[in-house]
Design a protein around this motif. Structure first.
Motif, mmCIF file in Angstrom:
data_model
loop_
_atom_site.group_PDB
_atom_site.id
_atom_site.type_symbol
_atom_site.label_atom_id
_atom_site.label_comp_id
_atom_site.label_asym_id
_atom_site.label_seq_id
_atom_site.Cartn_x
_atom_site.Cartn_y
_atom_site.Cartn_z
ATOM 1 N N LYS A 81 20.792 95.499 32.574
ATOM 2 C CA LYS A 81 19.657 95.579 33.489
ATOM 3 C C LYS A 81 18.675 96.657 33.038
ATOM 4 O O LYS A 81 17.465 96.432 32.993
ATOM 5 C CB LYS A 81 20.145 95.860 34.910
ATOM 6 C CG LYS A 81 20.797 94.675 35.591
ATOM 7 C CD LYS A 81 21.530 95.075 36.865
ATOM 8 C CE LYS A 81 20.621 95.639 37.922
ATOM 9 N NZ LYS A 81 21.355 95.922 39.176
ATOM 10 N N GLY A 82 19.211 97.804 32.685
ATOM 11 C CA GLY A 82 18.349 98.878 32.208
ATOM 12 C C GLY A 82 17.699 98.539 30.875
ATOM 13 O O GLY A 82 16.529 98.878 30.632
ATOM 14 N N GLU A 83 18.448 97.857 30.016
ATOM 15 C CA GLU A 83 17.890 97.451 28.723
ATOM 16 C C GLU A 83 16.723 96.480 28.908
ATOM 17 O O GLU A 83 15.727 96.540 28.170
ATOM 18 C CB GLU A 83 18.978 96.810 27.862
ATOM 19 C CG GLU A 83 20.038 97.793 27.396
ATOM 20 C CD GLU A 83 21.156 97.143 26.602
ATOM 21 O OE1 GLU A 83 21.875 97.862 25.892
ATOM 22 O OE2 GLU A 83 21.309 95.911 26.705
ATOM 23 N N LEU A 84 16.849 95.597 29.874
ATOM 24 C CA LEU A 84 15.783 94.628 30.134
ATOM 25 C C LEU A 84 14.493 95.332 30.548
ATOM 26 O O LEU A 84 13.406 95.002 30.064
ATOM 27 C CB LEU A 84 16.210 93.644 31.224
ATOM 28 C CG LEU A 84 15.135 92.659 31.696
ATOM 29 C CD1 LEU A 84 14.667 91.766 30.558
ATOM 30 C CD2 LEU A 84 15.647 91.823 32.861
ATOM 31 N N VAL A 85 14.608 96.288 31.435
ATOM 32 C CA VAL A 85 13.414 97.019 31.881
ATOM 33 C C VAL A 85 12.747 97.712 30.705
ATOM 34 O O VAL A 85 11.524 97.644 30.517
ATOM 35 C CB VAL A 85 13.782 98.040 32.974
ATOM 36 C CG1 VAL A 85 12.581 98.922 33.305
ATOM 37 C CG2 VAL A 85 14.280 97.331 34.235
ATOM 38 N N SER A 86 13.537 98.370 29.869
ATOM 39 C CA SER A 86 13.002 99.064 28.703
ATOM 40 C C SER A 86 12.301 98.094 27.755
ATOM 41 O O SER A 86 11.198 98.365 27.259
ATOM 42 C CB SER A 86 14.135 99.790 27.968
ATOM 43 O OG SER A 86 13.670 100.363 26.764
ATOM 44 N N SER A 87 12.909 96.949 27.508
ATOM 45 C CA SER A 87 12.331 95.949 26.621
ATOM 46 C C SER A 87 11.022 95.400 27.176
ATOM 47 O O SER A 87 10.030 95.256 26.441
ATOM 48 C CB SER A 87 13.325 94.805 26.399
ATOM 49 O OG SER A 87 12.731 93.736 25.697
ATOM 50 N N CYS A 88 11.011 95.088 28.460
ATOM 51 C CA CYS A 88 9.797 94.534 29.067
ATOM 52 C C CYS A 88 8.636 95.525 28.983
ATOM 53 O O CYS A 88 7.493 95.118 28.714
ATOM 54 C CB CYS A 88 10.062 94.160 30.525
ATOM 55 S SG CYS A 88 11.077 92.683 30.731
ATOM 56 N N ARG A 89 8.911 96.795 29.177
ATOM 57 C CA ARG A 89 7.854 97.790 29.056
ATOM 58 C C ARG A 89 7.338 97.850 27.630
ATOM 59 O O ARG A 89 6.132 98.002 27.389
ATOM 60 C CB ARG A 89 8.352 99.160 29.520
ATOM 61 C CG ARG A 89 8.736 99.232 30.999
ATOM 62 C CD ARG A 89 7.570 98.856 31.921
ATOM 63 N NE ARG A 89 6.420 99.712 31.745
ATOM 64 C CZ ARG A 89 6.258 100.901 32.351
ATOM 65 N NH1 ARG A 89 7.202 101.335 33.190
ATOM 66 N NH2 ARG A 89 5.190 101.624 32.152
ATOM 67 N N GLU A 90 8.242 97.742 26.661
ATOM 68 C CA GLU A 90 7.841 97.720 25.247
ATOM 69 C C GLU A 90 6.930 96.523 24.959
ATOM 70 O O GLU A 90 5.987 96.616 24.145
ATOM 71 C CB GLU A 90 9.081 97.646 24.364
ATOM 72 C CG GLU A 90 8.811 97.644 22.868
ATOM 73 C CD GLU A 90 8.466 99.013 22.311
ATOM 74 O OE1 GLU A 90 7.736 99.075 21.314
ATOM 75 O OE2 GLU A 90 8.920 100.032 22.888
ATOM 76 N N LEU A 91 7.187 95.412 25.645
ATOM 77 C CA LEU A 91 6.430 94.184 25.414
ATOM 78 C C LEU A 91 5.177 94.071 26.281
ATOM 79 O O LEU A 91 4.520 93.036 26.269
ATOM 80 C CB LEU A 91 7.331 92.972 25.643
ATOM 81 C CG LEU A 91 8.488 92.830 24.646
ATOM 82 C CD1 LEU A 91 9.453 91.740 25.082
ATOM 83 C CD2 LEU A 91 7.975 92.546 23.236
#
Length: 252
Positions: A81-91
């Motif tokens: 879940k935390g990884e998803l948030v980080s990835s979405c912000r990167e994108l």
């Protein structure tokens, strides 16, 4: 250089020149200044499959990512879940609040489970009722994953129940050979889009800088998922470079 040599090397050089020189264009008007929901099944779907779309649309729209599982097949749901948030912000997703992750025991991360369309539609009603467009997988789910394919059926049910027409766009699944052509699939994608029977087939191509951004979204954010075969995917998959989305015919 002989004409024979040129003829043999041009199909190889052309895609390379494209990705080196390409400057991303503004999205079409129907996907500009809108509220858009990207509907995915698992954390990392957004980077592995939809990164060209997110990178193209996020600067010009309010984009929300709705993920209908934590990807807890290996017991890593909270981490992912935390990884998803980080990835979405990167994108390019503007805020952590624009990333919604659902943890529903009735919709497990599983290669053998189909998710109920009615339940997917209910979550869309809760979190995407104000969206102008829904983006998700097509009937092939890219990898034939039943969770991916379920999303389209749920999105169809949601859109069918609305009084005002909402746009529904599907990410095109391609044959396995084309999946691993990377930038070399760009000309094939444009050719397929030009021949599409749909009047609303959109192609999003990432620049070389954007491809590196998408790769970082996987390697730096989805650390728990970086097994050997995913290195191959982010290096070779055309979905890291190009997306083609087709609008669902809601009147058909």
């Amino acid at each position: 250089m002989s004409w024979t040599t040129f003829a043999l090397t041009f199909p190889i050089l052309l895609p390379l020149l494209w990705i080196c020189l390409y400057s991303p264009q503004r999205p079409p008007a129907v996907l500009t200044n809108k509220t858009i929901t990207l509907l995915i099944a698992h954390p990392d779907d957004e980077a592995m499959f939809f990164s060209p779309t997110l990178l193209a649309l996020a600067p010009h729209n309010k984009v929300q990512v709705l993920c209908l599982s934590t990807g807890n097949a290996d017991g890593l749901g909270e981490i992912r879940k935390g990884e998803l948030v980080s990835s979405c912000r990167e994108l390019g997703v503007a805020s952590d609040d624009d990333v919604v992750v659902i943890d529903d025991a009735g919709m497990p991360d599983s290669m053998t489970r189909t998710w109920p369309a009615s339940k997917i539609a209910q979550y869309l009603e809760r979190y995407a009722a104000d969206s102008d467009a829904i983006l998700t997988f097509d009937e092939g789910g890219v990898s034939s994953h039943p969770n991916h394919i379920s999303l389209l059926h749920g999105a169809r049910e949601f859109v069918a129940g609305k009084k005002t027409i909402k746009k529904l766009y599907k990410l095109t699944s391609v044959p396995i050979l084309r999946k691993y052509l990377s930038v070399f699939d760009v000309p094939l994608t444009f050719r397929a889009a030009a021949r599409s029977e749909s009047e609303k087939a959109f192609v999003f191509v990432s620049s070389s800088k954007q491809v590196r951004t998408a790769q970082r979204a996987m390697t730096d954010s989805h650390v728990s998922q970086m097994r050997w075969f995913r290195w191959g995917w982010i290096g070779l998959s055309r979905y890291m470079v190009v997306n083609d989305l087709v609008e669902e015919n809601l009147r058909g």
